[in-house]
Motif scaffolding. Structure first.
Motif, short mmCIF file in Angstrom:
data_model
loop_
_atom_site.label_atom_id
_atom_site.label_comp_id
_atom_site.label_asym_id
_atom_site.label_seq_id
_atom_site.Cartn_x
_atom_site.Cartn_y
_atom_site.Cartn_z
N TYR A 233 0.80 -1.23 0.00
CA TYR A 233 0.00 0.00 0.00
C TYR A 233 0.84 1.29 0.00
N ALA A 234 2.01 1.25 0.61
CA ALA A 234 2.82 2.46 0.73
C ALA A 234 3.95 2.52 -0.28
N VAL A 235 4.09 1.46 -1.11
CA VAL A 235 5.17 1.42 -2.09
C VAL A 235 4.65 1.08 -3.49
N GLU A 236 3.91 -0.03 -3.62
CA GLU A 236 3.50 -0.53 -4.93
C GLU A 236 2.78 0.50 -5.80
N PRO A 237 1.84 1.31 -5.26
CA PRO A 237 1.15 2.27 -6.14
C PRO A 237 2.11 3.24 -6.84
N TRP A 238 3.22 3.57 -6.19
CA TRP A 238 4.22 4.46 -6.81
C TRP A 238 4.82 3.79 -8.04
N TYR A 239 5.13 2.49 -7.94
CA TYR A 239 5.70 1.76 -9.07
C TYR A 239 4.65 1.53 -10.16
N TYR A 240 3.43 1.22 -9.74
CA TYR A 240 2.36 0.99 -10.71
C TYR A 240 2.13 2.23 -11.57
N LYS A 241 2.17 3.40 -10.96
CA LYS A 241 1.96 4.65 -11.67
C LYS A 241 3.01 4.85 -12.76
N ARG A 242 4.18 4.26 -12.55
CA ARG A 242 5.29 4.41 -13.49
C ARG A 242 5.44 3.21 -14.41
N GLY A 243 4.43 2.33 -14.41
CA GLY A 243 4.42 1.21 -15.34
C GLY A 243 5.30 0.05 -14.96
N ALA A 244 5.78 0.00 -13.72
CA ALA A 244 6.64 -1.10 -13.28
C ALA A 244 5.79 -2.19 -12.64
N GLU A 245 6.10 -3.47 -12.93
CA GLU A 245 5.39 -4.61 -12.37
C GLU A 245 6.06 -4.99 -11.05
N PHE A 246 5.53 -4.45 -9.98
CA PHE A 246 6.12 -4.60 -8.65
C PHE A 246 6.11 -6.05 -8.17
N TYR A 247 5.10 -6.82 -8.59
CA TYR A 247 4.94 -8.18 -8.07
C TYR A 247 5.63 -9.24 -8.92
N ASP B 157 7.75 -12.00 -10.36
CA ASP B 157 8.72 -12.93 -9.79
C ASP B 157 8.97 -12.68 -8.31
N GLY B 158 7.95 -12.20 -7.61
CA GLY B 158 8.06 -12.03 -6.16
C GLY B 158 8.94 -10.88 -5.72
N GLN B 159 9.06 -9.82 -6.54
CA GLN B 159 9.91 -8.70 -6.14
C GLN B 159 9.42 -8.04 -4.86
N ASN B 160 8.09 -8.07 -4.64
CA ASN B 160 7.57 -7.50 -3.40
C ASN B 160 8.06 -8.26 -2.17
N TYR B 161 8.18 -9.59 -2.30
CA TYR B 161 8.69 -10.39 -1.17
C TYR B 161 10.17 -10.11 -0.95
N ALA B 162 10.92 -9.91 -2.01
CA ALA B 162 12.34 -9.58 -1.87
C ALA B 162 12.50 -8.25 -1.13
N MET B 163 11.72 -7.24 -1.55
CA MET B 163 11.80 -5.95 -0.86
C MET B 163 11.35 -6.08 0.59
N GLY B 164 10.25 -6.82 0.82
CA GLY B 164 9.75 -7.00 2.18
C GLY B 164 10.75 -7.71 3.07
N SER B 165 11.42 -8.73 2.53
CA SER B 165 12.42 -9.46 3.31
C SER B 165 13.59 -8.55 3.67
N LEU B 166 14.08 -7.81 2.69
CA LEU B 166 15.20 -6.91 2.94
C LEU B 166 14.82 -5.84 3.96
N LEU B 167 13.63 -5.28 3.81
CA LEU B 167 13.18 -4.24 4.73
C LEU B 167 13.00 -4.80 6.14
N SER B 168 12.50 -6.03 6.25
CA SER B 168 12.29 -6.65 7.57
C SER B 168 13.61 -6.91 8.28
N VAL B 169 14.59 -7.43 7.53
CA VAL B 169 15.83 -7.88 8.15
C VAL B 169 16.79 -6.73 8.41
N VAL B 170 16.99 -5.87 7.42
CA VAL B 170 18.01 -4.82 7.57
C VAL B 170 17.40 -3.43 7.74
#
Length: 270
Positions: free
Chosen positions: A14-28, A30-43
């Protein structure tokens, strides 16, 4: 299931994906959202500052609940108090841009950070794979089930033939083999009492494995009592290549669009 990680994934939704969607990027893809979420959670706590990071997540929860201009402004301010320049791909949409699309998504009526429906959808997906034919679920009396009764019934009644891939081992396929979900009093149902004990033990072992507890049941002794397909988990994973392969070809965006088009009027869907 790591609740904090799930909250971070919702933040990405909700706080990230709409920004990418507006710019035509497929945020989801191959699981890119999970990669970002994992990185954000851990570090995230290290990169962004532990206290500001936790304050931002708390502000996000409050904004998702209250949906007022004041709570949304407070969320943007909290994001800007983090060291967001260290991770602008995730925090920039709020901290740098106060992205109107993200703020509108957070303010959407009916959505929340409640994990109940996410968990139920995961359980249904797993049970559908494990079941050879029609089946009925009995569940302990639950406020969440009552809240989502109309939506669950809509899932059961849905007759369209469609299969949407989520991961290498999970998909959502309609029509469901599930025919009914009934609530019963666990005090009179030994099967549910046993299930509660087993689930509680598995959760305790999982918390010990992830460092959230230091004492209790031995995970190495307990977890072999379960088959692999009896355990569902969602934890941060920094093996990005393995995660990309696991989620390659995911239809996450199609899942979201399909559920929104077919079930949004029946209750909250995630």
């Amino acid at each position: 299931m790591d609740k904090r990680y799930m909250l971070v994934l919702m933040f990405c939704d909700y706080a990230v994906e709409p920004w990418y969607y507006k710019r035509g990027a497929e945020f989801y893809a191959d699981g890119q959202n999970y990669a970002m979420g994992s990185l954000l959670s851990v570090v995230g706590p290290t990169m962004l500052g532990a206290e500001p990071f936790e304050a931002m997540l708390a502000a996000f929860q409050l904004a998702m609940k209250e949906k007022t201009p004041e709570s949304l402004n407070a969320l943007v301010a909290a994001a800007r108090r983090t060291n967001w320049q260290a991770f602008p791909e995730a925090i920039g949409p709020l901290a740098r841009d106060a992205c109107p699309d993200c703020l509108r998504a957070i303010a959407t009526p009916g959505i929340s950070t409640d994990l109940a429906m996410v968990v139920m959808q995961a359980l249904i997906s797993r049970m559908e794979i494990m079941s050879d034919g029609p089946y009925r679920v009995e569940h302990d009396e639950s406020k969440n089930l009552a809240t989502y009764h109309e939506l669950l019934q809509a899932f059961i009644d849905h007759t369209d033939e469609v299969e949407l891939r989520q991961t290498a081992i999970a998909s959502f396929k309609f029509p469901l083999k599930l025919t009914e979900v009934a609530q019963v009093d666990s005090k009179t149902c030994p099967a549910i009492q046993l299930a509660d004990v087993m689930i509680g033990a598995a959760l305790e072992a999982g918390n010990i494995m992830t460092g959230q507890r230091t004492d209790g049941l031995d995970p190495d002794a307990l977890l072999p009592l379960f088959k692999d397909d009896q355990l569902i988990h969602m934890l941060p994973d920094l093996d990005f290549e393995a995660q990309k392969e696991f989620r390659r070809g995911t239809q996450a965006s199609e899942v979201i669009d399909y559920f929104a088009a077919n079930f949004a009027s029946k209750g909250r869907v995630s």
